[in-house]
Design a protein around this motif. Structure first.
Motif, PDB file in Angstrom:
ATOM      1  N   ARG A 161     -12.196   8.022  -1.010  1.00  9.93           N
ATOM      2  CA  ARG A 161     -13.005   6.809  -1.056  1.00  9.93           C
ATOM      3  C   ARG A 161     -12.483   5.843  -2.127  1.00  9.93           C
ATOM      4  NH1 ARG A 161     -17.730   6.473   1.267  1.00  9.93           N
ATOM      5  NH2 ARG A 161     -18.002   8.750   1.227  1.00  9.93           N
ATOM      6  N   ALA A 162     -12.158   6.399  -3.316  1.00  5.53           N
ATOM      7  CA  ALA A 162     -11.680   5.552  -4.413  1.00  5.53           C
ATOM      8  C   ALA A 162     -10.321   4.943  -4.084  1.00  5.53           C
ATOM      9  CB  ALA A 162     -11.602   6.373  -5.703  1.00  5.53           C
ATOM     10  N   LEU A 163      -9.435   5.748  -3.488  1.00  2.00           N
ATOM     11  CA  LEU A 163      -8.099   5.243  -3.165  1.00  2.00           C
ATOM     12  C   LEU A 163      -8.184   4.169  -2.077  1.00  2.00           C
ATOM     13  CD1 LEU A 163      -5.175   5.716  -4.022  1.00  2.00           C
ATOM     14  CD2 LEU A 163      -4.969   7.370  -2.173  1.00  2.00           C
ATOM     15  N   ALA A 164      -9.055   4.371  -1.102  1.00  2.00           N
ATOM     16  CA  ALA A 164      -9.220   3.369  -0.053  1.00  2.00           C
ATOM     17  C   ALA A 164      -9.747   2.059  -0.624  1.00  2.00           C
ATOM     18  CB  ALA A 164     -10.165   3.909   1.020  1.00  2.00           C
ATOM     19  N   ALA A 165     -10.709   2.147  -1.551  1.00  2.19           N
ATOM     20  CA  ALA A 165     -11.265   0.940  -2.160  1.00  2.19           C
ATOM     21  C   ALA A 165     -10.230   0.235  -3.027  1.00  2.19           C
ATOM     22  CB  ALA A 165     -12.502   1.308  -2.990  1.00  2.19           C
ATOM     23  N   GLU A 166      -9.417   1.002  -3.767  1.00  4.92           N
ATOM     24  CA  GLU A 166      -8.424   0.423  -4.669  1.00  4.92           C
ATOM     25  C   GLU A 166      -7.416  -0.437  -3.911  1.00  4.92           C
ATOM     26  OE1 GLU A 166      -6.139  -0.235  -8.205  1.00  4.92           O
ATOM     27  OE2 GLU A 166      -8.222   0.381  -7.846  1.00  4.92           O
ATOM     28  N   TYR A 167      -7.001   0.026  -2.709  1.00  2.00           N
ATOM     29  CA  TYR A 167      -5.944  -0.675  -1.975  1.00  2.00           C
ATOM     30  C   TYR A 167      -6.487  -1.455  -0.781  1.00  2.00           C
ATOM     31  CZ  TYR A 167      -2.481   1.526  -4.880  1.00  2.00           C
ATOM     32  OH  TYR A 167      -1.725   1.909  -5.959  1.00  2.00           O
TER      33      TYR A 167
END
Length: 473
Positions: free
Chosen positions: A40-46
């Protein structure tokens, strides 16, 4: 957060994320054992879909780059797949002492990344490594110096006795330990037979299509390879006699023809045995994966039928256990035993002792039979899933024939696409496929792909068929 380079034009988000994460792990920017951000965090970051991140993480886990545990999260694996290619260890990553049995376990679970549709690899992650390690330890303690001193060129007698018992029960072959020569895999068995049985310009019938390494072995002796096309019932002796009436030898895979998968029909088996016995033609029966028959009655080996004293049975444990075991066998007529052993002593002396001792225990104690039962059930399910997925996603493009055995299956192209074009398209999506024409000798009518299923999880099969549909559609 994790810093990744920008995506290049023309690269999909999925491929970009996969390649950059993999590159970061191999370069050391993502250290072994390091925690990764949540999907979830990686998807939001990019600013990308979480579904893409989940898909990439799953692929990297399947290939051995990542591992995940509940409560711990996703981390970089301590042992990356490329480690088996590593040269000298850098000072920043000191080498630790490695237990050989631990290394075997790591290979069985990780090994080279398995991608759809690897054709020749069994389900190594299902192999009972811990049991094998216990047997190895026990055998070493009990054998002591005896197993270190040397060996019999025919192979360990305990293993030959166990193989004879197995062949009698499962393949209908009445043989004793004295009929068996243990080899370092089926390839060595074929090489020994070719050099003992054949002379330059001798003719050898070979199924068309065929196992190319066997064909090359026969050619290296100077023999003339005579391709005999197979049909839905295997090799036809009448066609073979029309092409070459007096062959010195016949090489075939009657239980599960490679690579098309059919079995040699009983009437042809009997006709072939009767005729070759009369003509004093030797038959080399390659029984490479007969253990994995998923439906119907078990088929007896040619060697198990009457009047088969001129038949050589070649078998291997590489397909049913694990390839690096490198143990196989020849069941040889007694009059050929001494010439084969003389050549064996010249080229290798004897096979390694400890693996033979462990395999003998594995067979004699019933572990082999239990493992085969598990694998038959597993592979039957994976083949059924592959057939179902191909039918629903590739109908009109590919057709899998009604073959119920082995580690792989042919898939015939139905449209106008050539095999070469299909392979090129599939490999651009990182799928491991081979054209059926690769195994043809004289035939020009084969058009299709060889698809493996044994080493693939259900998820990998579904994802692989989806990618193949995108490639061929």
């Amino acid at each position: 957060m994790l810093s990744l380079p920008p995506r290049q034009s023309g690269t999909t988000l999925t491929q970009w994320l996969y390649e950059e994460l993999r590159r970061a792990m191999l370069s050391g920017r993502l250290r072994r054992g390091a925690s990764l951000p949540t999907t979830r965090a990686l998807a939001a970051e990019y600013g990308i879909s979480r579904r893409i991140v989940v898909e990439v993480f799953e692929r990297l886990r399947d290939e051995g780059y990542l591992h995940a545990r509940v409560g711990v999260g996703t981390r970089v694996s301590e042992n990356l797949p490329e480690d088996s290619l590593a040269g000298p260890v850098s000072p920043s990553r000191p080498r630790r002492a490695i237990n050989p049995l631990e290394n075997l376990a790591q290979h069985a679970v990780h090994g080279w990344p398995v991608r759809p549709f690897r054709a020749f690899e069994p389900a190594l992650s299902e192999f009972p490594v811990e049991l094998w390690a216990r047997l190895t330890s026990r055998c070493m303690r009990r054998a002591g110096g005896a197993i270190l001193a040397g060996g019999d060129s025919a192979g360990l007698r305990a293993l030959r006795e166990a193989i004879a018992e197995y062949l009698g029960a499962s393949r209908g072959v009445a043989c004793s330990a004295d009929d068996i020569i243990v080899t370092s895999g089926a390839q060595q068995g074929l090489d020994l037979l070719a050099r003992v049985l054949l002379r330059p310009d001798d003719s050898v019938w070979v199924e068309d299509p065929a196992y190319p390494d066997a064909v090359e072995i026969f050619r290296l002796t100077g023999a003339k390879v005579v391709p005999v096309a197979v049909d839905a019932h295997g090799i036809d002796p009448k066609i073979g006699r029309a092409r070459c009436p007096r062959p010195k030898a016949i090489y075939l895979t009657p239980a599960h023809q490679f690579p098309l998968g059919m079995s040699l029909r009983l009437d042809r088996r009997l006709e072939l045995l009767q005729w070759t016995r009369k003509e004093q033609t030797v038959v080399i029966e390659d029984d490479y994966d007969s253990e994995f028959r998923f439906s119907g009655k078990p088929l007896p080996a040619l060697k198990g039928l009457g009047a088969s004293e001129h038949v050589f049975l070649v078998g291997t444990f590489s397909k049913c256990l694990f390839p690096s075991l490198r143990l196989g066998y020849i069941v040889a007529p007694q009059r050929w035993r001494d010439p084969l052993l003389r050549l064996r002593r010249q080229v290798e002396r004897y096979p390694p002792g400890l693996p033979q001792l462990v395999l003998a225990s594995f067979l004699a104690e019933g572990h082999f039979a239990r493992h085969l039962r598990r694998m038959r059930e597993l592979y039957a399910g994976r083949l059924a899933l592959l057939r179902s997925e191909v039918g629903s996603r590739l109908g009109g493009l590919l057709q899998i024939p009604d073959v119920e055995a082995g580690l792989n299956t042919p898939a015939y192209l139905l449209g106008s696409m050539t095999s070469r074009e299909a392979v090129e398209r599939a490999r651009r999506r990182e799928l491991e496929v081979w054209p059926l024409e690769r195994y043809a000798l004289a035939r020009k009518d084969l058009r299709g792909l060889l698809l493996g299923f044994a080493a693939l999880s259900d998820r990998q099969i579904r994802k692989g068929v989806t990618e193949l549909a995108r490639a061929l559609g």
